[in-house]
Scaffold this motif. Structure first.
Motif, PDB file in Angstrom:
ATOM      1  N   TRP A  47       0.835  -1.208   0.000  1.00 19.77           N
ATOM      2  CA  TRP A  47       0.000   0.000   0.000  1.00 19.77           C
ATOM      3  C   TRP A  47       0.870   1.258   0.000  1.00 19.77           C
ATOM      4  O   TRP A  47       0.653   2.174  -0.767  1.00 19.77           O
ATOM      5  CB  TRP A  47      -0.910   0.021   1.235  1.00 19.77           C
ATOM      6  N   TRP A  48       1.855   1.276   0.885  1.00 20.34           N
ATOM      7  CA  TRP A  48       2.678   2.486   0.998  1.00 20.34           C
ATOM      8  C   TRP A  48       3.785   2.508  -0.038  1.00 20.34           C
ATOM      9  O   TRP A  48       4.293   3.550  -0.371  1.00 20.34           O
ATOM     10  CB  TRP A  48       3.233   2.608   2.417  1.00 20.34           C
ATOM     11  N   ASN A  51       1.426   3.344  -3.112  1.00 20.01           N
ATOM     12  CA  ASN A  51       0.599   4.519  -2.779  1.00 20.01           C
ATOM     13  C   ASN A  51      -0.539   4.736  -3.769  1.00 20.01           C
ATOM     14  O   ASN A  51      -0.845   5.863  -4.153  1.00 20.01           O
ATOM     15  CB  ASN A  51       1.461   5.778  -2.660  1.00 20.01           C
ATOM     16  N   GLU A  52      -1.169   3.640  -4.189  1.00 16.97           N
ATOM     17  CA  GLU A  52      -2.325   3.742  -5.077  1.00 16.97           C
ATOM     18  C   GLU A  52      -3.606   3.924  -4.279  1.00 16.97           C
ATOM     19  O   GLU A  52      -3.705   3.480  -3.141  1.00 16.97           O
ATOM     20  CB  GLU A  52      -2.436   2.467  -5.922  1.00 16.97           C
ATOM     21  N   ASN A  53      -4.601   4.513  -4.926  1.00 18.30           N
ATOM     22  CA  ASN A  53      -5.896   4.653  -4.257  1.00 18.30           C
ATOM     23  C   ASN A  53      -6.494   3.288  -3.944  1.00 18.30           C
ATOM     24  O   ASN A  53      -6.315   2.337  -4.704  1.00 18.30           O
ATOM     25  CB  ASN A  53      -6.870   5.419  -5.146  1.00 18.30           C
ATOM     26  N   LYS A 149     -11.252   7.926  -3.959  1.00 19.47           N
ATOM     27  CA  LYS A 149     -10.592   8.346  -5.205  1.00 19.47           C
ATOM     28  C   LYS A 149      -9.683   9.556  -5.027  1.00 19.47           C
ATOM     29  O   LYS A 149      -8.899   9.886  -5.910  1.00 19.47           O
ATOM     30  CB  LYS A 149     -11.661   8.689  -6.260  1.00 19.47           C
ATOM     31  N   ASP A 151      -6.760  12.173  -3.526  1.00 16.35           N
ATOM     32  CA  ASP A 151      -5.355  12.019  -3.153  1.00 16.35           C
ATOM     33  C   ASP A 151      -5.155  11.931  -1.644  1.00 16.35           C
ATOM     34  O   ASP A 151      -4.263  11.238  -1.171  1.00 16.35           O
ATOM     35  CB  ASP A 151      -4.544  13.210  -3.683  1.00 16.35           C
ATOM     36  N   ARG A 154      -5.137   8.437  -0.186  1.00 16.66           N
ATOM     37  CA  ARG A 154      -4.155   7.416  -0.542  1.00 16.66           C
ATOM     38  C   ARG A 154      -3.449   6.920   0.722  1.00 16.66           C
ATOM     39  O   ARG A 154      -3.434   7.600   1.754  1.00 16.66           O
ATOM     40  CB  ARG A 154      -3.101   8.008  -1.481  1.00 16.66           C
ATOM     41  N   ARG A 156      -0.383   6.722   1.912  1.00 18.18           N
ATOM     42  CA  ARG A 156       0.592   7.548   2.641  1.00 18.18           C
ATOM     43  C   ARG A 156      -0.076   8.746   3.312  1.00 18.18           C
ATOM     44  O   ARG A 156       0.276   9.117   4.432  1.00 18.18           O
ATOM     45  CB  ARG A 156       1.688   8.039   1.690  1.00 18.18           C
TER      46      ARG A 156
END
Lengths: 471, 471, 471
Positions: A47-48, A51-53, A149, A151, A154, A156
């Motif tokens: 995930w980190w 760092n995608e939604n 969706k 930023d 996300r 991070r």
């Protein structure tokens, strides 16, 4: 029919008595904004790294959370209706439909910690102010998905918003730790570290054990079918994990059994189990011996040892055959620590430079075995109330049954042990509130002075985890 | 930095709820000044025989108290730093330095009963009004030592000041009871009696068992290597102990197992164990048979029987090798009573003239085994929450889990089971406060009328111990 | 000396805290007048079949109630003094004298649920306003007996006065159910149904097992000494019980062990046990297999299955020899469910059309085994706190330890499990008060909204029992 309101009361989870609550509120004010130390858990480092939604409400919050679907399943709801695929590839509900099923049955979680964690996620992360019910299902689904969706939703960004100072994931020795590498090389400042969980190459009954030994040989250049090569391979991987930030190992055995065999006997045992045809006695003894070996290595390299015994995994065979592991069918069994740990403790229990953190799913050992052991051996510490007991009443039993014999300072604060990233702040907040409530009771009964309780509250919320796990 | 204040709040340990506390306060007023009946403990009768001044704070309060140093040891403090000598004669800290270490680490006892008992000793016995901390260490050490030199701090004076009506010590059958003789012949009015603890000549695994049989032969003129001589020797020593005031026996076995062998089988078993080479099965069976033999003798001579099972003694072998017994390394194990006691109960359980008082370190048997057994068999009574459970939360669990099935009148009030003489009033006071708090809850919930609760409070604080132990 | 007053406080058994009590009072108002669903118990159907007046206070309230005389016996009172006859026909106290003994010793029940139930019976059923004591014994005896002669104190009148919507008795497959037939044919509207309790023909260690098989053959026309005939006989009797209103079966085994043998192995096992000379292993395995067979039949005929394991029956052999069964000498033993139930659950645990309701006498399994199992398997539900734990503190432990993992909706409300007819409303009222108190705590701590708690309160008091037992 409109949905009921949802709001998080500022005094939630604090003791009901007005006088005790006042004390608890003061204590809680001291700790509520402390950073989160999450020294043990199962989040996904990719995930980190990427760092995608996140995808959508169902795939983020429902499908991966076996706390949720085990309860829904227990009431007769097929897993497929919740969007969970089986081995045969049977059709599953689409995310919106699965979410609706969840919403209609959300009342089943009344009185459970999942309800508390989720309400926090809904209210605090997504700003929802009505309760999850049939009539609010679509509103929830759309509202959550819209925000996911953005930023600032996300991984991070959420990590930072959650004020996480450090988080540990858990990986097998066979893992390349590529996500951790990516994170470290990314320049992003979030502290995401790994932990060494060697079960796949330590437990002869783990699926693919022999193949795993082969992979470990390949990874390390050691002959993992010789006892000395196998041990050296562990040392090498531990060193690599340490380089990737690890400060701990983790051991999820069926029992707490340890052994202290002679090198000859250990080698002979290894020679039997490496064939993949170990008897269940040999398998148990090998796991037992490996706990002691791991303790010895921890004394060398300083990694803190975590022991998580007592779960009967995959109790429901036909469900396992269809859906695989981690589907809510793990059940605790009665556990024993006094005889079981004696070999390891006889060898390393008096070492002040070793930290072995014990967990249990069997609350009957709190006051009888664990508190007396941890209240004596320098190497032992007590992990927090675990899994089924990671809950308001569970934590209260933990403190009430542990503290009088082990004190506060043989415990190590809270860890969330979760893969449900969004709920992490809720879990830590819950633990802080319950601990403050317990301390407030001690103050109200004049068993502790208020300034002492404030000191302990900060220790339980932050300092103890940080120091026990060397973070 | 000045030390924090120390003061004992008059409402300490009473329930936090204002309404319940008011009721509890009224009940407590009824019992707080009742004399202390201490029917079971481990004080040293030579204190009252010789009536010499105690030495100093460290040797009086720290060195003999394994509750204290086990906790300090668990946090990495070497026992030698606390003034505790080992077998090799390694140098140990001097008393003042040991006291300073204790003071610096006194915060470790937050939330433990030791903290409550010690604060009482410091405030009530020695008049201290600041908390024990690093900065008050020397003040404490000097203040306590100064007072210990005074006549009104000698053992007999403290006994009287503490309002002790009767206290029992515990001795082996091999003990000459010379201190008890001295006390009786001294003309001093304090009631200090003994109790018959035959473990050294009953447990084939006790260190020196065979030598002990030889000593018992010498003491009694019986041939303790014949079954009948051995039993007669017990009868003689029991009679002697009774003459020295004993009203009870005490049995500290690893388990609660009892047996009811035929005389032939019992004799054959004895013939095997008297060699000192008994198997562990034979040893366990012999202890089991001897509990039943002792019950039979109790029916003859009227001594009340106490059974204290379930402690794994000296769990830490290397510590035992260096420092010996009673160093805080005894750990409870899971216990079983229903099958274990059946042989004894089958023979004597229906006897109205026998009293067997059961203790446990395994709280899971409270509601499951002990309360149902004591709520049926006339010969059985329930001893109070024991050792690790002799604490506010431990006592509350005891009452909450025992009372509904066994009632109050199958329990026997409180006993302190301690060698820490100065803490005895604090321990009884703690028990009285907790019992009054429990009773107040029953009154507040209209489960008991106030005048009934007052009657029960007096029974729990005084009458039940006095009658159960025939004091 | 006049007797103390007796009055039932309207807030009895609600939490002491004023704020929580206010919430609890509101919740209780929602449920206090709901009809009683009594889906499991041991009342005698002949009461309502014959509708004759009850005899006298002693024979109605004391002699049949082993909760009462076990406690009196434990304090040295001979059973004969309480009017309980033994096998030798020794003289027993007359009813008035037995009642006096009971009255003098009524203080022994302080803090027990028997006291709460009886006070309710005395005050609400008989209008008494003074406490049962030595000085009120005769007044009680006469007052109660006078009323028992009246028409409005006959069984059917009391049934209606108690607002019982449905009550289940428990009968053996060998029972003719003639009382149930009489009730159904009487035109009286009270719903009294039976439940199928096959222990006498399922447990090879049951007294008269072989003779019982013979009787079962006679009753059904099947050859119950062949495996298939035996199974068919069960099916026939279950059908007959269903016709007489039964919606459930009940299984009182020593352990929760289940088995899933091949038909051949099951038949071979049956062939061994039907001789009446089964080993205890065979007996245990046969009971285990029969639980799974019964589950299979439940899936066919829809009867709800109840499993009541873990009681060591007739622990006191000499008392059993003199007085027979059910004399207060049954004692719980440690129980295990995770391994024990796996065979049955492997076969039927995922069936949504099966309901198996689990009970336990071992509270240590609440949070460790039962809640996790019931929180996963669709076929499992949790029966209420049972027998020794059917009490205020016992119910609180049940809710506190079960709810966080199993939720409320894997439990089935309350059942009284009693033969003490007059106490049934008191028992349900006690459960409702305790559940409302627990819910009020959740509301006070903002873990549940008030309207949700009200919904759950109604479910626990009425709906869940009704739906789980199909009433």
């Amino acid at each position: 029919m409109t949905a009921a309101t949802l709001s998080l009361h500022p005094d939630r989870l604090l003791p009901a008595d007005r006088h005790v609550r006042d004390i608890a509120r003061t204590l809680y004010a001291e700790v509520k904004d402390l950073p989160i130390i999450s020294p043990h858990g199962h989040t996904d480092p990719s995930w980190w790294a990427r760092n995608e939604n996140f995808d959508n409400a169902t795939n983020l919050l429902l499908v991966p959370d076996h706390y949720l679907f085990r309860m829904l399943y227990s009431q007769g709801i097929p897993l497929g209706d919740l969007g969970i695929p089986d081995a045969s590839g049977s059709p599953v509900a689409d995310p919106r439909s699965a979410w609706r099923t969840f919403a209609e049955n959300y009342y089943l979680f009344r009185g459970t910690p999942s309800r508390i964690w989720l309400d926090w996620v809904f209210a605090e992360v997504f700003g929802l102010d009505i309760l999850l019910q049939r009539q609010s299902a679509d509103h929830y689904f759309d509202t959550i998905n819209d925000q996911l969706k953005r930023d600032d939703f996300r991984p991070r960004a959420l990590f930072e918003r959650f004020n996480i100072e450090a988080i540990a994931t858990t990986e097998s020795p066979l893992d390349s730790l590529s996500s951790h590498k990516t994170i470290r090389e990314s320049g992003w400042g979030g502290k995401v570290i790994t932990a060494y969980r060697p079960d796949p190459v330590v437990d002869p009954e783990f699926e693919g054990f022999v193949a795993n030994l082969r992979k470990l040989s390949d990874l390390t250049g050691e002959d993992c079918f010789s006892w000395s090569g196998y041990l050296t391979a562990h040392r090498k991987r531990r060193t690599f994990f340490k380089e990737m930030g690890a400060t701990s190992t983790d051991h999820g055995h069926p029992t707490a059994k340890t052994a202290d065999l002679s090198p000859q006997d250990a080698e002979a045992l290894f020679d039997r189990v490496k064939t993949g045809k170990a008897s269940s006695d040999d398998a148990e003894n090998f796991r037992a011996q490996m706990l002691t070996e791991m303790a010895g290595m921890s004394l060398e390299d300083g990694l803190v040892m975590q022991i998580h015994p007592g779960s009967f995994r995959n109790h429901n065979q036909s469900l396992f055959d269809r859906f695989g592991r981690d589907k809510g069918a793990d059940v605790p069994v009665r556990s024993e620590y006094v005889e079981a740990l004696r070999p390891l403790l006889g060898k390393y229990g008096n070492e002040r430079d070793l930290t072995a953190i014990l967990f249990t799913l069997d609350e009957s050992v709190y006051s009888r075995e664990l508190a007396p052991l941890a209240g004596h051996y320098p190497a032992l510490k007590l992990g927090p109330a675990w899994w089924f007991h990671d809950s308001p009443e569970g934590m209260r039993r933990f403190r009430r049954q542990m503290t009088e014999t082990a004190g506060f300072y043989n415990t190590v604060g809270f860890n969330d042990d979760t893969r449900a990233f969004l709920s992490i702040p809720a879990r830590h907040d819950l633990a802080r509130r319950i601990d403050c409530g317990f301390l407030a009771e001690l103050v109200a009964e004049h068993r502790l002075q208020d300034w002492e309780a404030a000191e302990v509250a900060r220790d339980l919320a932050y300092n103890l985890a940080k120091s026990a796990y060397k973070l």
